[in-house]
Design a protein around this motif. Structure first.
Motif, PDB file in Angstrom:
ATOM      1  N   ALA A 131      -6.033   1.477 -10.077  1.00  0.00           N
ATOM      2  CA  ALA A 131      -6.589   2.720  -9.546  1.00  0.00           C
ATOM      3  C   ALA A 131      -6.006   3.008  -8.167  1.00  0.00           C
ATOM      4  CB  ALA A 131      -8.110   2.628  -9.475  1.00  0.00           C
ATOM      5  N   GLU A 132      -5.616   4.237  -7.970  1.00  0.00           N
ATOM      6  CA  GLU A 132      -4.996   4.661  -6.714  1.00  0.00           C
ATOM      7  C   GLU A 132      -5.951   4.469  -5.539  1.00  0.00           C
ATOM      8  OE1 GLU A 132      -2.688   8.561  -4.920  1.00  0.00           O
ATOM      9  OE2 GLU A 132      -3.582   8.636  -6.900  1.00  0.00           O
ATOM     10  N   GLY A 133      -5.417   3.903  -4.467  1.00  0.00           N
ATOM     11  CA  GLY A 133      -6.192   3.740  -3.247  1.00  0.00           C
ATOM     12  C   GLY A 133      -7.180   2.589  -3.271  1.00  0.00           C
ATOM     13  N   THR A 134      -7.083   1.706  -4.264  1.00  0.00           N
ATOM     14  CA  THR A 134      -7.996   0.561  -4.328  1.00  0.00           C
ATOM     15  C   THR A 134      -7.253  -0.708  -3.956  1.00  0.00           C
ATOM     16  OG1 THR A 134      -7.548   0.022  -6.640  1.00  0.00           O
ATOM     17  CG2 THR A 134      -9.282   1.650  -6.209  1.00  0.00           C
ATOM     18  N   GLU A 135      -8.010  -1.767  -3.780  1.00  0.00           N
ATOM     19  CA  GLU A 135      -7.446  -3.065  -3.455  1.00  0.00           C
ATOM     20  C   GLU A 135      -6.572  -3.597  -4.592  1.00  0.00           C
ATOM     21  OE1 GLU A 135      -9.440  -7.349  -3.077  1.00  0.00           O
ATOM     22  OE2 GLU A 135     -10.206  -5.897  -1.629  1.00  0.00           O
ATOM     23  N   MET A 136      -6.839  -3.167  -5.812  1.00  0.00           N
ATOM     24  CA  MET A 136      -6.109  -3.643  -6.984  1.00  0.00           C
ATOM     25  C   MET A 136      -4.820  -2.865  -7.259  1.00  0.00           C
ATOM     26  SD  MET A 136      -7.758  -6.256  -7.771  1.00  0.00           S
ATOM     27  CE  MET A 136      -6.829  -6.657  -9.224  1.00  0.00           C
ATOM     28  N   GLU A 137      -4.529  -1.846  -6.468  1.00  0.00           N
ATOM     29  CA  GLU A 137      -3.315  -1.054  -6.697  1.00  0.00           C
ATOM     30  C   GLU A 137      -2.072  -1.887  -6.378  1.00  0.00           C
ATOM     31  OE1 GLU A 137      -1.594   3.360  -5.706  1.00  0.00           O
ATOM     32  OE2 GLU A 137      -2.746   2.354  -4.167  1.00  0.00           O
ATOM     33  N   ARG A 138      -1.116  -1.858  -7.295  1.00  0.00           N
ATOM     34  CA  ARG A 138       0.151  -2.565  -7.134  1.00  0.00           C
ATOM     35  C   ARG A 138       1.289  -1.593  -7.423  1.00  0.00           C
ATOM     36  NH1 ARG A 138      -3.080  -5.647  -5.444  1.00  0.00           N
ATOM     37  NH2 ARG A 138      -3.432  -7.806  -5.982  1.00  0.00           N
ATOM     38  N   SER A 139       2.443  -1.819  -6.807  1.00  0.00           N
ATOM     39  CA  SER A 139       3.572  -0.922  -7.011  1.00  0.00           C
ATOM     40  C   SER A 139       4.862  -1.732  -7.097  1.00  0.00           C
ATOM     41  CB  SER A 139       3.658   0.065  -5.854  1.00  0.00           C
ATOM     42  OG  SER A 139       4.768   0.894  -5.992  1.00  0.00           O
ATOM     43  N   SER A 140       5.725  -1.337  -8.010  1.00  0.00           N
ATOM     44  CA  SER A 140       7.049  -1.964  -8.108  1.00  0.00           C
ATOM     45  C   SER A 140       7.963  -1.344  -7.057  1.00  0.00           C
ATOM     46  CB  SER A 140       7.632  -1.750  -9.506  1.00  0.00           C
ATOM     47  OG  SER A 140       8.031  -0.407  -9.675  1.00  0.00           O
ATOM     48  N   ALA A 141       9.122  -1.912  -6.907  1.00  0.00           N
ATOM     49  CA  ALA A 141      10.177  -1.265  -6.127  1.00  0.00           C
ATOM     50  C   ALA A 141      10.689  -0.087  -6.957  1.00  0.00           C
ATOM     51  CB  ALA A 141      11.300  -2.259  -5.862  1.00  0.00           C
TER      52      ALA A 141
END
Length: 103
Positions: free
Chosen positions: A62-72
């Motif tokens: 979920a956007e803006g949460t602690e669980m948000e992850r993003s690739s390069a």
């Protein structure tokens, strides 16, 4: 900004066709995956660089949460359509492995 819906597209129906300035970033929701029995939201962030190359990254959670992850920016193509083809070629197990690598 100009959004137009692509009706009846064979691969991904109703995806917007986007015409943007070189630095605009557009985020698209993708179908969620399941990881450890939990649904994980997936988004694709696209942008076109000043040299005309399309680049994209996958964002999980979920956007803006602690669980948000993003690739390069692991996607790179000469056209938006070519970049989308790379995304379409990914299967759930590829996305689960990518998500696992970001934990």
């Amino acid at each position: 900004m100009f959004f137009q819906t692509r009706p009846g597209s064979a691969c991904l129906p109703n995806l917007p066709i986007y015409t943007a300035a070189a630095t605009d970033t557009v985020v698209h929701d993708l179908p969620p995956i399941r990881f450890d029995g939990q649904p994980i939201d997936i988004r694709l962030s696209l942008r076109r660089t000043e040299d005309g190359i399309w680049r994209g990254r996958i964002m999980f959670g979920a956007e803006g949460t602690e669980m948000e992850r993003s690739s390069a920016e692991i996607f790179c193509a000469g056209s938006e359509q070519d970049l989308w083809q790379s995304v379409r070629d990914l299967r759930d197990h590829h996305l689960r492995d990518l998500y696992r690598s970001l934990l």
